[in-house]
Design an enzyme around this catalytic site. Structure first.
Site, PDB file in Angstrom:
ATOM      1  N   ARG A 185      -9.970  -3.495 -60.710  1.00 40.20           N
ATOM      2  CA  ARG A 185      -8.692  -3.031 -60.148  1.00 40.20           C
ATOM      3  C   ARG A 185      -8.079  -4.188 -59.365  1.00 40.20           C
ATOM      4  O   ARG A 185      -8.368  -4.355 -58.181  1.00 40.20           O
ATOM      5  CB  ARG A 185      -8.936  -1.859 -59.181  1.00 40.20           C
ATOM      6  CG  ARG A 185      -9.303  -0.537 -59.830  1.00 40.20           C
ATOM      7  CD  ARG A 185      -9.361   0.555 -58.769  1.00 40.20           C
ATOM      8  NE  ARG A 185      -9.407   1.882 -59.346  1.00 40.20           N
ATOM      9  CZ  ARG A 185     -10.531   2.576 -59.564  1.00 40.20           C
ATOM     10  NH1 ARG A 185     -11.702   2.067 -59.249  1.00 40.20           N
ATOM     11  NH2 ARG A 185     -10.462   3.781 -60.084  1.00 40.20           N
TER      12      ARG A 185
ATOM     13  N   ASN B 254      -8.981   9.944 -63.687  1.00 41.18           N
ATOM     14  CA  ASN B 254      -8.486  10.330 -62.355  1.00 41.18           C
ATOM     15  C   ASN B 254      -7.020  10.727 -62.463  1.00 41.18           C
ATOM     16  O   ASN B 254      -6.583  11.732 -61.905  1.00 41.18           O
ATOM     17  CB  ASN B 254      -8.609   9.165 -61.373  1.00 41.18           C
ATOM     18  CG  ASN B 254     -10.021   8.636 -61.287  1.00 41.18           C
ATOM     19  OD1 ASN B 254     -10.950   9.343 -61.656  1.00 41.18           O
ATOM     20  ND2 ASN B 254     -10.183   7.418 -60.829  1.00 41.18           N
ATOM     21  N   ASP B 255      -6.271   9.897 -63.175  1.00 39.41           N
ATOM     22  CA  ASP B 255      -4.863  10.221 -63.363  1.00 39.41           C
ATOM     23  C   ASP B 255      -4.657  11.182 -64.523  1.00 39.41           C
ATOM     24  O   ASP B 255      -3.812  12.071 -64.446  1.00 39.41           O
ATOM     25  CB  ASP B 255      -4.042   8.942 -63.581  1.00 39.41           C
ATOM     26  CG  ASP B 255      -3.749   8.249 -62.262  1.00 39.41           C
ATOM     27  OD1 ASP B 255      -3.415   8.960 -61.289  1.00 39.41           O
ATOM     28  OD2 ASP B 255      -3.877   7.016 -62.179  1.00 39.41           O
TER      29      ASP B 255
ATOM     30  N   CYS C 210     -12.936   4.799 -67.533  1.00 39.58           N
ATOM     31  CA  CYS C 210     -13.148   4.164 -66.237  1.00 39.58           C
ATOM     32  C   CYS C 210     -12.751   5.089 -65.085  1.00 39.58           C
ATOM     33  O   CYS C 210     -12.789   4.698 -63.930  1.00 39.58           O
ATOM     34  CB  CYS C 210     -12.409   2.842 -66.149  1.00 39.58           C
ATOM     35  SG  CYS C 210     -10.653   3.010 -66.452  1.00 39.58           S
TER      36      CYS C 210
ATOM     37  N   ARG D 148      -7.630  -5.021 -65.247  1.00 39.32           N
ATOM     38  CA  ARG D 148      -6.422  -4.207 -65.321  1.00 39.32           C
ATOM     39  C   ARG D 148      -5.311  -4.912 -64.563  1.00 39.32           C
ATOM     40  O   ARG D 148      -5.518  -5.334 -63.425  1.00 39.32           O
ATOM     41  CB  ARG D 148      -6.676  -2.838 -64.701  1.00 39.32           C
ATOM     42  CG  ARG D 148      -5.424  -1.991 -64.654  1.00 39.32           C
ATOM     43  CD  ARG D 148      -5.722  -0.610 -64.197  1.00 39.32           C
ATOM     44  NE  ARG D 148      -5.917  -0.537 -62.758  1.00 39.32           N
ATOM     45  CZ  ARG D 148      -6.274   0.580 -62.128  1.00 39.32           C
ATOM     46  NH1 ARG D 148      -6.509   1.685 -62.811  1.00 39.32           N
ATOM     47  NH2 ARG D 148      -6.413   0.578 -60.830  1.00 39.32           N
TER      48      ARG D 148
ATOM     49  N   HIS E 275      -8.225   6.903 -53.589  1.00 43.99           N
ATOM     50  CA  HIS E 275      -8.852   5.583 -53.636  1.00 43.99           C
ATOM     51  C   HIS E 275      -9.823   5.319 -52.503  1.00 43.99           C
ATOM     52  O   HIS E 275     -10.766   4.547 -52.657  1.00 43.99           O
ATOM     53  CB  HIS E 275      -7.799   4.488 -53.785  1.00 43.99           C
ATOM     54  CG  HIS E 275      -7.301   4.439 -55.191  1.00 43.99           C
ATOM     55  ND1 HIS E 275      -6.181   5.130 -55.590  1.00 43.99           N
ATOM     56  CD2 HIS E 275      -7.833   3.898 -56.313  1.00 43.99           C
ATOM     57  CE1 HIS E 275      -6.027   4.971 -56.895  1.00 43.99           C
ATOM     58  NE2 HIS E 275      -7.010   4.231 -57.352  1.00 43.99           N
TER      59      HIS E 275
ATOM     60  N   ARG F  58      -3.725  14.243 -57.002  1.00 41.95           N
ATOM     61  CA  ARG F  58      -5.136  13.937 -56.723  1.00 41.95           C
ATOM     62  C   ARG F  58      -5.426  13.715 -55.241  1.00 41.95           C
ATOM     63  O   ARG F  58      -6.576  13.628 -54.834  1.00 41.95           O
ATOM     64  CB  ARG F  58      -5.584  12.727 -57.558  1.00 41.95           C
ATOM     65  CG  ARG F  58      -4.894  11.431 -57.217  1.00 41.95           C
ATOM     66  CD  ARG F  58      -5.088  10.399 -58.313  1.00 41.95           C
ATOM     67  NE  ARG F  58      -6.132   9.441 -58.024  1.00 41.95           N
ATOM     68  CZ  ARG F  58      -6.338   8.324 -58.721  1.00 41.95           C
ATOM     69  NH1 ARG F  58      -5.605   8.036 -59.778  1.00 41.95           N
ATOM     70  NH2 ARG F  58      -7.290   7.492 -58.398  1.00 41.95           N
TER      71      ARG F  58
ATOM     72  N   GLU G 164      -4.119   7.365 -69.395  1.00 39.06           N
ATOM     73  CA  GLU G 164      -4.165   8.202 -68.191  1.00 39.06           C
ATOM     74  C   GLU G 164      -2.927   9.080 -68.078  1.00 39.06           C
ATOM     75  O   GLU G 164      -2.736   9.781 -67.099  1.00 39.06           O
ATOM     76  CB  GLU G 164      -4.374   7.347 -66.927  1.00 39.06           C
ATOM     77  CG  GLU G 164      -3.453   6.156 -66.807  1.00 39.06           C
ATOM     78  CD  GLU G 164      -3.819   5.228 -65.650  1.00 39.06           C
ATOM     79  OE1 GLU G 164      -4.560   5.632 -64.748  1.00 39.06           O
ATOM     80  OE2 GLU G 164      -3.339   4.084 -65.659  1.00 39.06           O
TER      81      GLU G 164
HETATM   82  C1  PEP Z   1      -7.823   6.488 -63.336  1.00 41.01           C
HETATM   83  O1  PEP Z   1      -6.681   6.868 -63.148  1.00 41.01           O
HETATM   84  O2  PEP Z   1      -8.719   7.187 -63.834  1.00 41.01           O
HETATM   85  C2  PEP Z   1      -8.222   5.112 -62.968  1.00 41.01           C
HETATM   86  C3  PEP Z   1      -9.393   4.625 -63.276  1.00 41.01           C
HETATM   87  O3  PEP Z   1      -7.338   4.380 -62.245  1.00 41.01           O
HETATM   88  P1  PEP Z   1      -7.055   4.585 -60.689  1.00 41.01           P
HETATM   89  O4  PEP Z   1      -8.124   5.483 -60.142  1.00 41.01           O
HETATM   90  O5  PEP Z   1      -7.088   3.224 -60.087  1.00 41.01           O
HETATM   91  O6  PEP Z   1      -5.712   5.201 -60.697  1.00 41.01           O
HETATM   92 MG    MG Z   2      -5.066   5.520 -62.681  1.00 42.41          MG
END
Ligand code: PEP
Ligand code: MG
Length: 570
Positions: free
Chosen positions: A296, A454-455, A502, A332, A189, A465, A431
């Site tokens: 977020r 991302n997840d 996203c 979200r 993040h 990650r 995700e």
């Molecule tokens: C993701 O997981 O791709 C996402 C957009 O959420 P975050 O990065 O906040 O986990």
């Molecule tokens: Mg996520």
């Protein structure tokens, strides 16, 4: 000159002096002292110095961050001048003849434990204040230097082991020109925030804090992931010209700010922005974002010492909905856990926090917290085009349970005479692989999907990650990931629903042609990536990209896909 290689986390070049954000060593030994009066004197002096330091920080915070953020330092000052804390410390030094460090630490620890055990949020916060203040006084007694990024008053590049999202949020954009960390990956993040704040960053260098001293002159190359320590004048010159070129390039992209995103063969896609706070709307507008594809909301809960109230949340959601002027805003619900923690919410220590008690799992348990957020959202819904999205959904039952709670709160509000929009779309983040695989079933019940790559990539590849040692497994163009993405998009379309993305992949230059070909409807990314993506899509033909996507789905490796994209988009 030394050179480090990390992960390029946020585009741009930063050239400035290093500021190490590294905790000093607070260790000391308990000692018997000869002269208690001298020791009490040392203690009082450390208290006085801490006091003037805190006053300066408070005044600065008032100007830079606002009175509400400065209030925390006010609370610290109150602790410092509280005789209930000071007298027992001085008594201990005098009667037990121990050094000031141990008298301070032992007394403070006793109060911290006492306050933490109280069943009262206010007292628990006081425990946190005492801990902070003790650290500052201890630093003065030990003669070590406390770090404080909010006091940076000249151009600097932050060097740290890691930066939490709330550390990152506090960085003063005026002075902080870039950062580099030992750990982290492209989708941690702090990296995501660096991109939205347009701060060049290199993460995962493994040893930045060992190699870089305070005041070293450094270059952070956010394009290649290189960090140069005390570079030659020639190299600095080279980087200054790259910096300039990038500025010119950005000026070119800026011409597209009011345009729609239409491919060369006439296909429209929506380019939306990911935001963390209402303040980010400025960047969305400046970069031509057509919607908010991911708000977020957890950032509203961070960097403070208690839960935001329903009204505070209502104000934030209303501000974003109104600010977007009727354009779509996907909010979200709280996604806490993993690398996002709240100082005032004690959660059990977990071996695998990313696989643990987080996001919707936590919200379904801690229902008061969840219901407060839902009520604030529902009340705000009449001020714009709200879409609500649940994070980390792994099963249909979770979605149904969350939806039922939302419905209950909606009915309660209506029976209280409150207005609630009847056009709120309800979607989920995809995700977790189980949800991507079962997307055809989910598509019957949700209004939309937003793929959180991302997840989704971390869970599909089983690669944390945040862990730079396995960052090579962050492979958005792997045929395995692309197949999952296709399953989700196709499942939504079969039910007449839409799919967005996203995760960071949505703004990635190599992924964009593939996503266009796979039929993604909405691309949501850091606002600062939007104009570049628009320029790119305008030059692509959807029909060609469909062909490309079909081909790459049958490939074996990420490298083959990258080569195919290069060949098709030359
Ligand atoms: C993701 O997981 O791709 C996402 C957009 O959420 P975050 O990065 O906040 O986990
Ligand atoms: Mg996520």
């Amino acid at each position: 000159m030394t050179f480090l290689k990390g992960i390029a986390a946020s585009n741009g070049i930063a050239i400035a002096k290093a500021y190490r954000l590294v905790e000093p060593d607070f260790s000391f030994e308990k000692k018997t002292i000869e002269d208690p009066a001298v020791e009490v004197g040392r203690f009082r002096k450390a208290m006085e110095t801490s006091k003037s330091e805190l006053e300066a920080i408070r005044d600065r915070a008032k100007v830079d961050l606002g009175a509400d953020k400065a209030a925390i330092f006010e609370a610290h000052l109150l602790v410092l001048s509280d005789p209930e804390l000071n007298s027992p410390i001085e008594d201990k030094i005098t009667t037990e003849k121990v050094n000031a460090e141990s008298a301070l630490k032992e007394t403070a620890d006793m109060f911290v434990v006492m306050f933490e055990q109280m069943d009262n949020e206010y007292m628990k916060e006081r425990a946190a204040d005492i801990r902070d203040v003790t650290k500052r006084v201890l630093a003065h007694l030990l003669g070590v230097h406390m770090v404080n990024p909010s006091m940076i008053a000249e151009e600097a590049i932050i060097v740290a082991e890691d930066l939490t999202p709330s550390d990152t949020a506090q960085l003063n954009r005026q002075y902080v020109k870039g950062f580099t960390t030992n750990i982290g990956g492209r989708t941690s993040h702090s990296a995501i925030m660096a991109r939205s704040m347009e701060i060049p960053a290199v993460v995962g260098t493994k040893s930045a804090t060992e190699e870089i001293n305070n005041g070293d002159f450094i270059v952070v190359d956010g394009f290649s992931g290189e960090v140069h320590i005390n570079p030659t004048p020639e190299l600095v010159e080279k980087y200054r010209s790259i910096q300039k070129e990038y500025e010119n390039q950005k000026a070119e992209w800026a011409k597209l700010v009011n345009e729609k995103t239409i491919s060369a063969d006439g296909h429209y896609v929506e380019l939306a922005a990911n935001i963390g706070t209402p303040k980010d709307l400025k960047g969305v507008k400046e970069n031509g974002g057509e919607a908010v594809g991911l708000y977020r909301t957890e950032f509203l809960y961070m960097d403070r010492d208690q839960f935001p109230t329903e009204n505070e949340q209502f104000d934030a959601y209303k501000a974003v909905l109104e600010g977007m002027d009727g354009k779509s805003v996907v909010v979200r619900t709280l996604d806490i856990g993993g690398d996002k923690k709240l100082p005032y919410l004690t959660l059990p220590e977990e071996l695998n926090p990313f696989l643990g008690f987080r996001a919707i799992r936590l919200c379904l348990e801690e229902q008061d917290m969840f219901r407060t957020q839902l009520r604030a959202l529902l009340r705000a819904s009449t001020y714009g085009n709200l879409k609500i999205m649940f994070p980390m959904i792994a099963t249909l039952d979770e979605f149904r349970a969350a939806k039922a709670i939302l419905e209950e709160e909606k009915q309660k509000l209506i029976s209280e005479g409150q207005k609630v929009s009847d056009k709120i779309e309800l979607g989920i983040m995809v995700e977790i692989p189980s949800t991507a695989i079962l997307a055809d079933q989910f598509a019957k019940e949700v209004d939309f999907f937003s793929i959180g790559t991302n997840d989704l990539i971390q869970y599909t590849m089983a690669a944390d990650r945040m862990n730079q040692s396995v960052s090579y497994l962050y492979q958005p163009y792997s045929p395995s990931i692309l197949r999952l993405v296709k399953m989700v998009i196709d499942a939504a379309h079969a039910e007449g629903k839409w799919t967005g993305m996203c995760g960071e992949m949505a703004g990635d230059e190599t992924a964009i042609p593939l996503l266009l070909g796979l039929g993604l409807d909405e691309f949501s990314m850091s606002a600062t990536s939007i104009l570049k993506a628009r320029a790119q899509i305008k030059n692509l033909k959807k029909a060609d990209m469909e062909k490309l996507a079909t081909e790459v789905l049958q490939m074996q490796t990420t490298e083959q896909v990258i080569e195919a994209v290069k060949a098709a988009t030359k």
